[in-house]
Design a protein around this motif. Structure first.
Motif, PDB file in Angstrom:
ATOM      1  N   SER A   1    -116.070 -49.782  61.890  1.00  0.00           N
ATOM      2  CA  SER A   1    -117.212 -49.134  61.262  1.00  0.00           C
ATOM      3  C   SER A   1    -116.975 -49.044  59.755  1.00  0.00           C
ATOM      4  O   SER A   1    -115.877 -48.686  59.307  1.00  0.00           O
ATOM      5  CB  SER A   1    -117.389 -47.730  61.840  1.00  0.00           C
ATOM      6  N   VAL A   2    -117.991 -49.387  58.984  1.00  0.00           N
ATOM      7  CA  VAL A   2    -117.930 -49.253  57.524  1.00  0.00           C
ATOM      8  C   VAL A   2    -119.142 -48.443  57.077  1.00  0.00           C
ATOM      9  O   VAL A   2    -120.182 -48.446  57.727  1.00  0.00           O
ATOM     10  CB  VAL A   2    -117.884 -50.621  56.804  1.00  0.00           C
TER      11      VAL A   2
ATOM     12  N   MET B   1    -116.035 -51.598  50.012  1.00  0.00           N
ATOM     13  CA  MET B   1    -114.858 -52.384  49.644  1.00  0.00           C
ATOM     14  C   MET B   1    -113.876 -52.351  50.821  1.00  0.00           C
ATOM     15  O   MET B   1    -113.602 -51.301  51.382  1.00  0.00           O
ATOM     16  CB  MET B   1    -114.197 -51.800  48.389  1.00  0.00           C
ATOM     17  N   LEU B   2    -113.355 -53.533  51.196  1.00  0.00           N
ATOM     18  CA  LEU B   2    -112.409 -53.624  52.297  1.00  0.00           C
ATOM     19  C   LEU B   2    -110.978 -53.762  51.823  1.00  0.00           C
ATOM     20  O   LEU B   2    -110.078 -53.131  52.351  1.00  0.00           O
ATOM     21  CB  LEU B   2    -112.769 -54.802  53.204  1.00  0.00           C
ATOM     22  N   TRP B   3    -110.733 -54.648  50.855  1.00  0.00           N
ATOM     23  CA  TRP B   3    -109.400 -54.748  50.273  1.00  0.00           C
ATOM     24  C   TRP B   3    -109.481 -55.308  48.871  1.00  0.00           C
ATOM     25  O   TRP B   3    -110.398 -56.016  48.510  1.00  0.00           O
ATOM     26  CB  TRP B   3    -108.415 -55.515  51.146  1.00  0.00           C
ATOM     27  N   ASP B   4    -108.470 -54.945  48.101  1.00  0.00           N
ATOM     28  CA  ASP B   4    -108.399 -55.272  46.682  1.00  0.00           C
ATOM     29  C   ASP B   4    -107.382 -56.389  46.478  1.00  0.00           C
ATOM     30  O   ASP B   4    -106.296 -56.342  47.031  1.00  0.00           O
ATOM     31  CB  ASP B   4    -107.955 -54.013  45.933  1.00  0.00           C
ATOM     32  N   ASP B   5    -107.753 -57.385  45.695  1.00  0.00           N
ATOM     33  CA  ASP B   5    -106.837 -58.466  45.334  1.00  0.00           C
ATOM     34  C   ASP B   5    -106.523 -58.342  43.847  1.00  0.00           C
ATOM     35  O   ASP B   5    -107.201 -58.908  43.013  1.00  0.00           O
ATOM     36  CB  ASP B   5    -107.469 -59.826  45.643  1.00  0.00           C
TER      37      ASP B   5
ATOM     38  N   ALA C   1    -117.509 -55.788  52.161  1.00  0.00           N
ATOM     39  CA  ALA C   1    -118.449 -56.012  53.255  1.00  0.00           C
ATOM     40  C   ALA C   1    -119.823 -55.717  52.680  1.00  0.00           C
ATOM     41  O   ALA C   1    -120.034 -54.683  52.050  1.00  0.00           O
ATOM     42  CB  ALA C   1    -118.154 -55.067  54.410  1.00  0.00           C
ATOM     43  N   ARG C   2    -120.767 -56.643  52.857  1.00  0.00           N
ATOM     44  CA  ARG C   2    -122.167 -56.464  52.413  1.00  0.00           C
ATOM     45  C   ARG C   2    -123.037 -56.674  53.642  1.00  0.00           C
ATOM     46  O   ARG C   2    -122.808 -57.598  54.424  1.00  0.00           O
ATOM     47  CB  ARG C   2    -122.529 -57.489  51.327  1.00  0.00           C
TER      48      ARG C   2
END
Length: 104
Positions: free
Chosen positions: A27-28, A43-47, A56-57
């Motif tokens: 779930s987001v 935002m799921l993860w940062d690079d 996730a959009r």
């Protein structure tokens, strides 16, 4: 401005499923301001290496994962916004999340 309350389930992309211990959908919840236009986003993860994050959009029909650059606009203390570049109005510091006990 209050935070958007839209949620959805995001499943890992098919090629990643064999690499994950837990490949169940997650779930987001949208991080944008309530009443925003366009897709919802979390935002799921940062690079850090590429100055992008994977977001996730989603809308009513589909969801997808996208690498997006960070919003470069600083707040009064010089801290950059925690949303993606060219996001709908309200910067991160302008969005209160009542679910987390923040204003609203």
């Amino acid at each position: 401005m209050a935070r958007c309350t839209a949620t959805t389930l995001i499943a890992p992309p098919g090629p990643l499923v064999p690499l994950l211990e837990d490949a169940r959908p997650a779930s987001v919840r949208c991080e944008l301001g309530a009443g925003h236009h366009g897709d919802h986003a979390q935002m799921l993860w940062d690079d850090d290496a590429d100055e992008v994050a994977v977001w996730a959009r989603w809308d009513e029909r589909r969801s997808r994962l996208l690498p997006l650059r960070w919003c470069p606009v600083p707040d009064g203390a010089g801290e950059a916004c925690g949303l993606f570049a060219n996001h709908p109005p309200g910067h991160e510091w302008e969005i209160a999340d009542p679910a987390r006990g923040e204003g609203g």
